[in-house]
Motif scaffolding. Structure first.
Motif, PDB file in Angstrom:
ATOM      1  N   ALA A   8     -32.045  25.238  59.982  1.00 37.77           N
ATOM      2  CA  ALA A   8     -31.240  26.451  60.141  1.00 37.77           C
ATOM      3  C   ALA A   8     -30.528  26.468  61.487  1.00 37.77           C
ATOM      4  O   ALA A   8     -29.355  26.855  61.588  1.00 37.77           O
ATOM      5  CB  ALA A   8     -32.124  27.687  60.002  1.00 37.77           C
ATOM      6  N   ARG A   9     -31.213  26.011  62.539  1.00 33.39           N
ATOM      7  CA  ARG A   9     -30.594  25.977  63.864  1.00 33.39           C
ATOM      8  C   ARG A   9     -29.444  24.971  63.905  1.00 33.39           C
ATOM      9  O   ARG A   9     -28.411  25.233  64.536  1.00 33.39           O
ATOM     10  CB  ARG A   9     -31.624  25.612  64.935  1.00 33.39           C
ATOM     11  CG  ARG A   9     -32.642  26.698  65.214  1.00 33.39           C
ATOM     12  CD  ARG A   9     -33.302  26.479  66.571  1.00 33.39           C
ATOM     13  NE  ARG A   9     -32.387  26.818  67.656  1.00 33.39           N
ATOM     14  CZ  ARG A   9     -32.369  26.202  68.836  1.00 33.39           C
ATOM     15  NH1 ARG A   9     -33.173  25.181  69.066  1.00 33.39           N
ATOM     16  NH2 ARG A   9     -31.524  26.581  69.769  1.00 33.39           N
ATOM     17  N   ILE A  10     -29.618  23.843  63.272  1.00 29.62           N
ATOM     18  CA  ILE A  10     -28.542  22.851  63.231  1.00 29.62           C
ATOM     19  C   ILE A  10     -27.293  23.465  62.588  1.00 29.62           C
ATOM     20  O   ILE A  10     -26.172  23.320  63.095  1.00 29.62           O
ATOM     21  CB  ILE A  10     -28.988  21.595  62.459  1.00 29.62           C
ATOM     22  CG1 ILE A  10     -30.019  20.818  63.281  1.00 29.62           C
ATOM     23  CG2 ILE A  10     -27.796  20.699  62.118  1.00 29.62           C
ATOM     24  CD1 ILE A  10     -30.682  19.682  62.525  1.00 29.62           C
ATOM     25  N   VAL A  13     -34.419  37.191  62.446  1.00 26.84           N
ATOM     26  CA  VAL A  13     -33.988  37.167  61.044  1.00 26.84           C
ATOM     27  C   VAL A  13     -34.206  35.794  60.421  1.00 26.84           C
ATOM     28  O   VAL A  13     -34.800  35.668  59.341  1.00 26.84           O
ATOM     29  CB  VAL A  13     -32.498  37.568  60.929  1.00 26.84           C
ATOM     30  CG1 VAL A  13     -32.016  37.422  59.476  1.00 26.84           C
ATOM     31  CG2 VAL A  13     -32.284  38.996  61.418  1.00 26.84           C
ATOM     32  N   PHE A  14     -33.751  34.750  61.112  1.00 19.96           N
ATOM     33  CA  PHE A  14     -33.846  33.404  60.549  1.00 19.96           C
ATOM     34  C   PHE A  14     -35.293  32.922  60.468  1.00 19.96           C
ATOM     35  O   PHE A  14     -35.656  32.225  59.515  1.00 19.96           O
ATOM     36  CB  PHE A  14     -33.006  32.428  61.363  1.00 19.96           C
ATOM     37  CG  PHE A  14     -31.546  32.467  61.019  1.00 19.96           C
ATOM     38  CD1 PHE A  14     -31.059  31.794  59.907  1.00 19.96           C
ATOM     39  CD2 PHE A  14     -30.657  33.195  61.792  1.00 19.96           C
ATOM     40  CE1 PHE A  14     -29.712  31.833  59.577  1.00 19.96           C
ATOM     41  CE2 PHE A  14     -29.311  33.245  61.476  1.00 19.96           C
ATOM     42  CZ  PHE A  14     -28.832  32.564  60.365  1.00 19.96           C
ATOM     43  N   SER A  15     -36.105  33.266  61.455  1.00 21.92           N
ATOM     44  CA  SER A  15     -37.502  32.822  61.405  1.00 21.92           C
ATOM     45  C   SER A  15     -38.245  33.504  60.263  1.00 21.92           C
ATOM     46  O   SER A  15     -39.082  32.870  59.603  1.00 21.92           O
ATOM     47  CB  SER A  15     -38.205  33.072  62.742  1.00 21.92           C
ATOM     48  OG  SER A  15     -38.099  34.423  63.121  1.00 21.92           O
ATOM     49  N   TYR A  16     -37.923  34.776  60.003  1.00 22.59           N
ATOM     50  CA  TYR A  16     -38.559  35.458  58.859  1.00 22.59           C
ATOM     51  C   TYR A  16     -38.123  34.792  57.549  1.00 22.59           C
ATOM     52  O   TYR A  16     -38.950  34.566  56.655  1.00 22.59           O
ATOM     53  CB  TYR A  16     -38.207  36.941  58.830  1.00 22.59           C
ATOM     54  CG  TYR A  16     -38.823  37.650  57.640  1.00 22.59           C
ATOM     55  CD1 TYR A  16     -40.143  38.095  57.689  1.00 22.59           C
ATOM     56  CD2 TYR A  16     -38.111  37.821  56.455  1.00 22.59           C
ATOM     57  CE1 TYR A  16     -40.734  38.711  56.595  1.00 22.59           C
ATOM     58  CE2 TYR A  16     -38.688  38.432  55.356  1.00 22.59           C
ATOM     59  CZ  TYR A  16     -39.994  38.878  55.429  1.00 22.59           C
ATOM     60  OH  TYR A  16     -40.582  39.471  54.339  1.00 22.59           O
ATOM     61  N   CYS A  17     -36.836  34.491  57.422  1.00 23.21           N
ATOM     62  CA  CYS A  17     -36.333  33.858  56.204  1.00 23.21           C
ATOM     63  C   CYS A  17     -36.975  32.486  55.990  1.00 23.21           C
ATOM     64  O   CYS A  17     -37.345  32.134  54.859  1.00 23.21           O
ATOM     65  CB  CYS A  17     -34.814  33.715  56.281  1.00 23.21           C
ATOM     66  SG  CYS A  17     -33.918  35.296  56.200  1.00 23.21           S
ATOM     67  N   CYS A  18     -37.128  31.727  57.057  1.00 18.02           N
ATOM     68  CA  CYS A  18     -37.751  30.401  56.952  1.00 18.02           C
ATOM     69  C   CYS A  18     -39.225  30.519  56.608  1.00 18.02           C
ATOM     70  O   CYS A  18     -39.762  29.709  55.835  1.00 18.02           O
ATOM     71  CB  CYS A  18     -37.563  29.620  58.257  1.00 18.02           C
ATOM     72  SG  CYS A  18     -35.857  29.096  58.551  1.00 18.02           S
ATOM     73  N   TRP A  19     -39.895  31.520  57.184  1.00 16.12           N
ATOM     74  CA  TRP A  19     -41.304  31.760  56.838  1.00 16.12           C
ATOM     75  C   TRP A  19     -41.437  32.105  55.358  1.00 16.12           C
ATOM     76  O   TRP A  19     -42.310  31.573  54.656  1.00 16.12           O
ATOM     77  CB  TRP A  19     -41.856  32.903  57.692  1.00 16.12           C
ATOM     78  CG  TRP A  19     -43.208  33.387  57.242  1.00 16.12           C
ATOM     79  CD1 TRP A  19     -44.415  32.819  57.509  1.00 16.12           C
ATOM     80  CD2 TRP A  19     -43.483  34.542  56.431  1.00 16.12           C
ATOM     81  NE1 TRP A  19     -45.427  33.548  56.917  1.00 16.12           N
ATOM     82  CE2 TRP A  19     -44.883  34.606  56.253  1.00 16.12           C
ATOM     83  CE3 TRP A  19     -42.677  35.526  55.862  1.00 16.12           C
ATOM     84  CZ2 TRP A  19     -45.489  35.615  55.509  1.00 16.12           C
ATOM     85  CZ3 TRP A  19     -43.285  36.526  55.110  1.00 16.12           C
ATOM     86  CH2 TRP A  19     -44.670  36.565  54.950  1.00 16.12           C
ATOM     87  N   TYR A  20     -40.565  32.972  54.874  1.00 14.09           N
ATOM     88  CA  TYR A  20     -40.609  33.398  53.467  1.00 14.09           C
ATOM     89  C   TYR A  20     -40.351  32.212  52.535  1.00 14.09           C
ATOM     90  O   TYR A  20     -41.047  32.028  51.542  1.00 14.09           O
ATOM     91  CB  TYR A  20     -39.581  34.495  53.226  1.00 14.09           C
ATOM     92  CG  TYR A  20     -39.599  35.044  51.815  1.00 14.09           C
ATOM     93  CD1 TYR A  20     -40.544  35.996  51.433  1.00 14.09           C
ATOM     94  CD2 TYR A  20     -38.680  34.600  50.862  1.00 14.09           C
ATOM     95  CE1 TYR A  20     -40.578  36.496  50.135  1.00 14.09           C
ATOM     96  CE2 TYR A  20     -38.703  35.086  49.568  1.00 14.09           C
ATOM     97  CZ  TYR A  20     -39.654  36.033  49.217  1.00 14.09           C
ATOM     98  OH  TYR A  20     -39.672  36.515  47.935  1.00 14.09           O
TER      99      TYR A  20
END
Length: 232
Positions: free
Chosen positions: A113-115, A202-209
């Motif tokens: 996601a960071r890339i 936001v992105f860390s929650y989405c990646c966790w999910y």
């Protein structure tokens, strides 16, 4: 009724499962190996990608919140927090295989996601930027002078994702608190914009999910095996 009871028992056991127990299940082995291949591939690609990002020009955002904050070098407390939670994370991964497989897939997704976001959002560092001194950056980034990996904040995302994955209530509470502290310190350091910190949540929650969905599965009846992270 029996199936429901079996599922409940299996879920309870796997949350406390040792790596030896979890590894005895073929689906766990396959997903772990695939996750490790994914992670290693990303880690190999990441340093070269960041080096190319440093060569491009970006924009400087007009961040009103940064304007009201004093700028100080707070590298030491930032990395004390980051490395402390990293050590705790490795301990919990060693103790609990379900947290381990979540970390493998979740952090692989976070790097991916960071890339994507860094490539799509070209930014220059904020005004009054102060270089973060991070000895580990040479290992993960291939350099200790990476400055344009701004959207979104990897430090903030790492802590927030860890807090979501931790099972013990105390671990979760402490890490959630430290997430917001490190986010604030990164702004004081001028290492990120406010949007970088908020985006990381936001992105860390989405990646966790998404990682939770990827690492969740069942086998047949009594051999039910589900990496169920709803309590982590």
């Amino acid at each position: 009724m029996k199936t429901t009871t079996d599922e409940a028992i299996a879920n309870k056991k796997i949350k406390k499962s040792s790596w030896k127990t979890a590894w005895s299940h073929s689906k766990f082995r396959i997903k772990t190996i695939l996750g490790l291949i994914f992670m290693i591939s990303i880690l190999i690609f990441f340093p070269g990608f960041l080096a190319s990002i440093e060569l491009r020009d970006g924009i400087v955002l007009n961040d009103w919140f940064l304007k009201i904050l004093p700028a100080y070098d707070v590298s030491i407390p930032i990395f004390i927090i980051l490395y402390s939670i990293s050590v705790l994370g490795f301990i919990r991964i060693y103790q609990n295989a379900s947290i381990g497989i979540m970390a493998i897939w979740g952090f692989s997704l976070l790097f991916t996601a960071r890339i994507i976001t860094i490539a799509l959002v070209p930014l220059n560092t904020p005004n009054d930027f102060i270089m973060l001194v991070d000895p580990a950056s040479v290992v993960f980034y291939g350099s200790n002078t990476i400055t344009k990996d701004l959207f979104f904040s990897g430090h903030t995302a790492t802590l927030f994702f860890s807090a979501l994955c931790f099972e013990k209530k105390t671990d979760k509470i402490v890490t959630f608190i430290l997430t917001f502290i490190i986010g604030f310190l990164l702004l004081v350091q001028r290492a990120h914009y406010t949007i970088d910190i908020l985006g990381a949540l936001v992105f860390s929650y989405c990646c966790w999910y998404l990682a939770k969905k990827i690492t969740k599965y069942k086998t047949k009846s009594s051999e039910l095996f589900e990496i169920e992270m709803s309590g982590i």
